[in-house]
Write an enzyme that holds these catalytic residues in place. Structure first.
Site, PDB file in Angstrom:
ATOM      1  N   ARG A  38       0.868  -1.179   0.000  1.00 19.87           N
ATOM      2  CA  ARG A  38       0.000   0.000   0.000  1.00 19.87           C
ATOM      3  C   ARG A  38       0.901   1.224   0.000  1.00 19.87           C
ATOM      4  NH1 ARG A  38      -2.242   0.478   5.511  1.00 19.87           N
ATOM      5  NH2 ARG A  38      -0.859   2.236   5.758  1.00 19.87           N
ATOM      6  N   HIS A  47      -3.552   4.139   4.922  1.00 24.20           N
ATOM      7  CA  HIS A  47      -4.660   3.182   4.983  1.00 24.20           C
ATOM      8  C   HIS A  47      -5.929   3.860   4.460  1.00 24.20           C
ATOM      9  CE1 HIS A  47      -7.677   0.436   6.492  1.00 24.20           C
ATOM     10  NE2 HIS A  47      -8.190   1.406   7.221  1.00 24.20           N
ATOM     11  N   TYR A  69       4.542   5.621  11.280  1.00 21.15           N
ATOM     12  CA  TYR A  69       4.836   4.226  11.595  1.00 21.15           C
ATOM     13  C   TYR A  69       5.711   3.496  10.577  1.00 21.15           C
ATOM     14  CZ  TYR A  69       0.617   3.551   8.662  1.00 21.15           C
ATOM     15  OH  TYR A  69      -0.306   3.587   7.656  1.00 21.15           O
TER      16      TYR A  69
END
Lengths: 391, 326
Positions: free
Chosen positions: A285, A289, A298
């Site tokens: 990805r 998200h 992160y």
């Protein structure tokens, strides 16, 4: 064509074993990989080089290849437009598929019209393959509805927000297909995070027990919001299928040809009455998200950069250019089509009407419900009281 | 076939048999519903007569049972699912609430999910934990679900027919401690609508409202009260979503007093909803506040204590006395 459930531990047959591979031996190299690399079915390298695989081969015309390229570019353009629209406040939220175009177009183009798709909420590319108008996908993200298309017109179920729920619906639907004696197949999409859900495990159990004609297509995009795959699983995901008694295969999710070939094989297996297959499309990805998320908190830039080198669209373009399968005019044409799609999507979203207020009370029940009727009447009277005051 | 005296469990069995015979799309699904005929034998004989394609023994996975039933319904089937016991429904609660209840609305009416979920519920059989609960309020609270509970064999038969034939998901709560109670089923009857309340006993001084297993207790309480010269009306609600408030209002306007009785905990229970709505509708008719009798805000107790926990004749009569004392 067979699906290898123990690919990681079994010695591979030589590439000459398959007729198709032998035919191509002169022009294509067999894929090589370091022993500790995850076992991936790959037919097109990140460098745009065509390679062979003993179990999965595919013979596409230049036209078909150009079609896949077009699908991926337009899907990416649509996705980018939706992301911008969210930034401009036109959409409340957007779940971008950036980086997953090959997994979605490859698997989506493997489907037959009479197959049925159970997506999660990121399958914009699969929706594209099913002929769902992309503008219809935006209603739920704009907040005007929870769906926006008739699932039975395109055999494409509504987006499911609760993680993994749809894998059971797909399994039940596939059980029904088998009962009907039909030879269509069902495909359920989900992510690596969803594989931790009980529903996904239960769908594996049910599909295996009833030999349901369903393909589980997991897009392992490495992150479940901020949780890396290490927080979801300790063994490669595709290997999980073995414990349920059906084959699992890991495919390069950024390789549209491999995704097409592997999904096609799994669907055919289902049609033959041989039951479910788990396909793990190993992908990434590239974005967040959803638009509410901040991946810089992160994950490292280097990781994204490493995956950028594996871009699913770029490698197809490189291959087509190298092999003379498309000329400059083709790429310009796609670029123009892309711009037109962006414009159409933008205009469609901005002119999307808000739902009628009374829609709150519509379709709560198929056969009606006294309480809903009562509350609808009360609400209508309340609304009408403003009109009276205004007189 | 006319009239037959049947226990509730057998009436449901007959109803499922009729549904399987009448509509090839009807399926029975659940743990142990096949060879065994269900732990309460409600599906007894159906596997033998209709085969494993229609009566499906499932893996032991409640979310899987409901989730696949949804998929089968999407394919045009009409699954009737058994959850073995009340306290076991929670692994399936997500599928029921987030998917089954909402898919019709989510699809703007394009999808219909005619799924019936049978749940043997309530206490009084001396069972272990998770086998005696009354979670009906948790389902009635969810828009998109219909929730019913028969109290006698006739309703057990006909309400199941109606639940299966309707296009909405129905949670069909079976009063398990009444499974063996016999009453007449008229197979040629024209049944009352699924959500219509029934006056089970006429009276003029006070209304007792109940459903499922508590209807019997309320009828006994009314009989006992009659010996003391009090005329108690008993309304069997039959349906907890929707609730037939019109019928209840008619009764309360006549008797001017209402006591709601259920096994479920009183706190946030069906009685709270009924008390609030009847107070709104009948404020000037009421001679006393609406009272509630039910379970406590505590986990369902071990079997040796359940007679204290469950509303019995004395607790219901005590509430009748309190209401009449206003």
């Amino acid at each position: 064509m067979t699906v290898d459930s123990t690919a990681a531990r079994k010695p591979r047959r030589s590439s000459g074993a398959s007729g198709a591979a032998a035919k191509r031996a002169g022009t294509k190299k067999a894929a090589t990989k370091a022993p500790d690399e995850p076992q991936l079915v790959q037919l097109l390298t990140p460098e745009g080089e065509r390679v062979t695989h003993p179990d999965y081969e595919i013979d596409l015309s230049a036209d078909e290849l150009r079609g896949l390229y077009r699908d991926m570019v337009l899907t990416r353009r649509f996705d980018a437009e939706a992301t911008s629209l969210q930034r401009q406040g036109e959409l409340g939220l957007w779940a971008s598929l950036l980086g997953q175009e090959a997994a979605q177009i490859g698997s989506g183009r493997a489907l037959r019209d009479d197959d049925y798709v159970f997506p999660t909420y990121r399958e914009h590319g699969v929706a594209w393959c099913r002929g769902v108008d992309p503008t219809n996908l935006l209603g739920m993200f704009r907040g005007v509805n929870h769906g926006g298309w008739d699932p039975n017109s395109n055999n494409f179920h509504l987006y499911t927000i609760v993680i993994g729920s749809q894998t059971l619906h797909a399994t039940g639907y596939a059980m029904g297909v088998a009962k009907d004696g039909a030879d269509s197949a069902v495909i359920a999409y989900f992510g690596d995070g969803a594989s931790s859900q009980g529903d996904v495990a239960e769908s594996f159990t049910f599909s295996a027990v009833y030999n349901a004609p369903v393909v589980f297509f997991c897009q392992n995009n490495q992150w479940a919001i901020s949780e890396p795959t290490e927080k979801q699983m300790r063994v490669p995901l595709y290997q999980r299928a073995q414990g349920f008694g059906f084959p699992g295969v890991r495919v390069d999710g950024n390789d549209v040809l491999a995704c097409l070939a592997v999904t096609k094989a799994a669907l055919e297996r289902a049609r033959r009455g041989e039951g479910p297959t788990l396909v793990e499309a190993f992908t990434y990805r590239m974005g967040a998200h959803t638009t509410t998320d901040d991946p810089t908190r992160y994950r490292a830039d280097e990781e994204r950069e490493a995956w950028e080198a594996k871009d699913p669209i770029l490698r197809v373009r490189t291959y087509m250019e190298k092999e003379g399968l498309a000329d400059a005019a083709f790429f310009e044409e796609i670029e123009a089509e892309s711009e037109a799609l962006g414009k159409r999507v933008r205009e469609a979203v901005r002119s999307m009407p808000d739902p009628d207020t009374m829609a709150i009370f519509e379709n709560v029940y198929a056969d009606g419900h006294a309480l809903v009727d009562e509350e609808r009447a009360q609400f209508a009277a309340y609304q009408a009281s403003f009109a009276e005051e205004g007189k | 076939m006319a009239v037959k005296k049947l226990p509730i469990a057998k009436a449901i069995n007959e109803s499922l048999r009729t549904a399987l015979e009448n509509d090839p799309k009807v399926l029975i699904m659940g743990e142990d519903v096949g060879q065994l005929g269900g732990v309460f034998r409600v599906t007894d004989g159906l596997f033998k007569d209709f085969g494993e394609g229609r009566v499906i023994d499932t893996p032991l996975a409640e979310s899987g049972i409901v989730g696949t039933a949804i998929g089968l319904a999407l394919r045009g089937y009409r699954p009737v699912v058994e959850i073995q016991f009340d306290g076991f429904v929670f692994p399936a609660y997500d599928q029921i609430v987030t998917q089954l209840a909402k898919m019709h609305a989510r699809s703007l009416g394009k999808i219909k999910l005619p799924v019936v979920i049978r749940i043997p519920y309530g206490g009084g059989i001396g069972a272990v934990e998770h086998h005696s609960e009354s979670p009906e309020a948790l389902f009635a609270h969810v828009a998109g679900l219909k929730v019913v509970s028969p109290s006698n064999a006739s309703d057990a038969y006909w309400m199941m027919q109606q639940a299966i034939q309707g296009d909405d998901p129905v949670i069909y709560f079976e009063p398990k401690r009444r499974y063996w109670d016999k009453s007449d089923v008229d197979f040629d009857a024209i049944p009352a609508p699924l959500h219509k309340a029934r006056v089970a006993r006429e009276g003029t001084d006070l209304t007792l409202a109940a459903y499922g297993p508590m209807v019997k207790v309320c009828l006994e309480a009314a009989a006992a009260a009659a010996e003391e010269g009090r005329s108690v009306e008993v309304v069997d609600l039959r349906s907890m979503s929707p609730i037939d408030f019109d019928a209840l209002q008619t009764s309360v306007e006549k008797t001017r007093r209402l006591v709601v009785v259920h096994e479920a905990p009183v706190f946030y229970g069906a009685g709270a909803e009924i008390a609030a709505r009847i107070t709104e509708r009948c404020f000037y008719h009421l001679e006393a506040p609406v009272l509630r009798v039910g379970g406590y805000h505590a986990p369902y107790p071990p079997a040796r204590l359940e007679e204290e926990y469950l509303p019995g004749l004395d607790r219901v009569l005590d509430a009748v006395d309190r209401s009449l004392a206003y």
